[in-house]
Motif scaffolding. Structure first.
Motif, PDB file in Angstrom:
ATOM      1  N   LEU A  60     -50.171  -9.593 -93.000  1.00 57.16           N
ATOM      2  CA  LEU A  60     -50.184  -9.383 -91.556  1.00 57.16           C
ATOM      3  C   LEU A  60     -50.193 -10.718 -90.820  1.00 57.16           C
ATOM      4  O   LEU A  60     -49.468 -10.897 -89.832  1.00 57.16           O
ATOM      5  CB  LEU A  60     -51.391  -8.537 -91.138  1.00 57.16           C
ATOM      6  N   GLU A  61     -50.989 -11.661 -91.287  1.00 63.52           N
ATOM      7  CA  GLU A  61     -51.054 -12.973 -90.643  1.00 63.52           C
ATOM      8  C   GLU A  61     -49.685 -13.653 -90.676  1.00 63.52           C
ATOM      9  O   GLU A  61     -49.243 -14.225 -89.674  1.00 63.52           O
ATOM     10  CB  GLU A  61     -52.116 -13.833 -91.304  1.00 63.52           C
ATOM     11  N   ARG A  62     -48.993 -13.575 -91.817  1.00 60.81           N
ATOM     12  CA  ARG A  62     -47.651 -14.167 -91.906  1.00 60.81           C
ATOM     13  C   ARG A  62     -46.684 -13.456 -90.955  1.00 60.81           C
ATOM     14  O   ARG A  62     -45.872 -14.087 -90.275  1.00 60.81           O
ATOM     15  CB  ARG A  62     -47.128 -14.114 -93.338  1.00 60.81           C
ATOM     16  N   HIS A  63     -46.784 -12.147 -90.915  1.00 62.72           N
ATOM     17  CA  HIS A  63     -45.919 -11.369 -90.024  1.00 62.72           C
ATOM     18  C   HIS A  63     -46.157 -11.758 -88.562  1.00 62.72           C
ATOM     19  O   HIS A  63     -45.202 -11.945 -87.799  1.00 62.72           O
ATOM     20  CB  HIS A  63     -46.172  -9.868 -90.228  1.00 62.72           C
ATOM     21  N   LEU A  64     -47.429 -11.874 -88.176  1.00 65.60           N
ATOM     22  CA  LEU A  64     -47.745 -12.233 -86.798  1.00 65.60           C
ATOM     23  C   LEU A  64     -47.308 -13.651 -86.451  1.00 65.60           C
ATOM     24  O   LEU A  64     -46.930 -13.921 -85.309  1.00 65.60           O
ATOM     25  CB  LEU A  64     -49.236 -12.053 -86.531  1.00 65.60           C
ATOM     26  N   GLU A  65     -47.354 -14.546 -87.417  1.00 59.79           N
ATOM     27  CA  GLU A  65     -46.863 -15.907 -87.172  1.00 59.79           C
ATOM     28  C   GLU A  65     -45.376 -15.892 -86.845  1.00 59.79           C
ATOM     29  O   GLU A  65     -44.912 -16.640 -85.996  1.00 59.79           O
ATOM     30  CB  GLU A  65     -47.114 -16.795 -88.382  1.00 59.79           C
ATOM     31  N   THR A  66     -44.644 -15.016 -87.510  1.00 55.35           N
ATOM     32  CA  THR A  66     -43.200 -14.932 -87.302  1.00 55.35           C
ATOM     33  C   THR A  66     -42.850 -14.102 -86.077  1.00 55.35           C
ATOM     34  O   THR A  66     -41.991 -14.507 -85.286  1.00 55.35           O
ATOM     35  CB  THR A  66     -42.529 -14.299 -88.548  1.00 55.35           C
ATOM     36  N   TYR A  67     -43.501 -12.948 -85.918  1.00 53.56           N
ATOM     37  CA  TYR A  67     -43.088 -11.993 -84.877  1.00 53.56           C
ATOM     38  C   TYR A  67     -44.187 -11.704 -83.854  1.00 53.56           C
ATOM     39  O   TYR A  67     -44.102 -10.718 -83.125  1.00 53.56           O
ATOM     40  CB  TYR A  67     -42.681 -10.664 -85.524  1.00 53.56           C
ATOM     41  N   GLY A  68     -45.198 -12.523 -83.784  1.00 49.15           N
ATOM     42  CA  GLY A  68     -46.345 -12.258 -82.930  1.00 49.15           C
ATOM     43  C   GLY A  68     -46.046 -12.052 -81.456  1.00 49.15           C
ATOM     44  O   GLY A  68     -46.714 -11.295 -80.786  1.00 49.15           O
ATOM     45  N   GLU A  69     -45.010 -12.703 -80.945  1.00 46.46           N
ATOM     46  CA  GLU A  69     -44.707 -12.564 -79.521  1.00 46.46           C
ATOM     47  C   GLU A  69     -44.117 -11.211 -79.190  1.00 46.46           C
ATOM     48  O   GLU A  69     -44.013 -10.839 -78.029  1.00 46.46           O
ATOM     49  CB  GLU A  69     -43.769 -13.678 -79.060  1.00 46.46           C
ATOM     50  N   HIS A  70     -43.727 -10.449 -80.188  1.00 53.05           N
ATOM     51  CA  HIS A  70     -43.144  -9.126 -79.941  1.00 53.05           C
ATOM     52  C   HIS A  70     -44.218  -8.092 -80.013  1.00 53.05           C
ATOM     53  O   HIS A  70     -44.117  -6.982 -79.818  1.00 53.05           O
ATOM     54  CB  HIS A  70     -42.033  -8.809 -80.927  1.00 53.05           C
TER      55      HIS A  70
END
Length: 70
Positions: A60-70
């Motif tokens: 989840l942390e990796r995902h949020l780093e990549t797509y967190g602004e969405h």
């Protein structure tokens, strides 16, 4: 209920309209609330986090780093 005169089509329409309004107002109120941190998904459940959850949290942390602004 209709046979006993306790309810009719007009009351049904009014009830539906007021219920819809109440639901939409509740949704609007909920949408104004600040969003909780995604980290809360992983806290307050286990004294020690199992490896599978630790892995999911890292993903989840990796995902949020990549797509967190969405």
């Amino acid at each position: 209920m209709e046979n006993k005169g306790w309810w009719d089509e007009q009351e049904e329409k009014g009830w539906r309209k007021s219920s819809r309004k109440m639901v939409l107002e509740a949704f609007e109120q909920a949408e104004r609330e600040p969003k909780p941190s995604p980290q809360l998904l992983f806290s307050d459940v286990y004294l020690e986090m199992p490896p599978r959850l630790r892995k999911q949290r890292e993903e989840l942390e990796r995902h949020l780093e990549t797509y967190g602004e969405h």
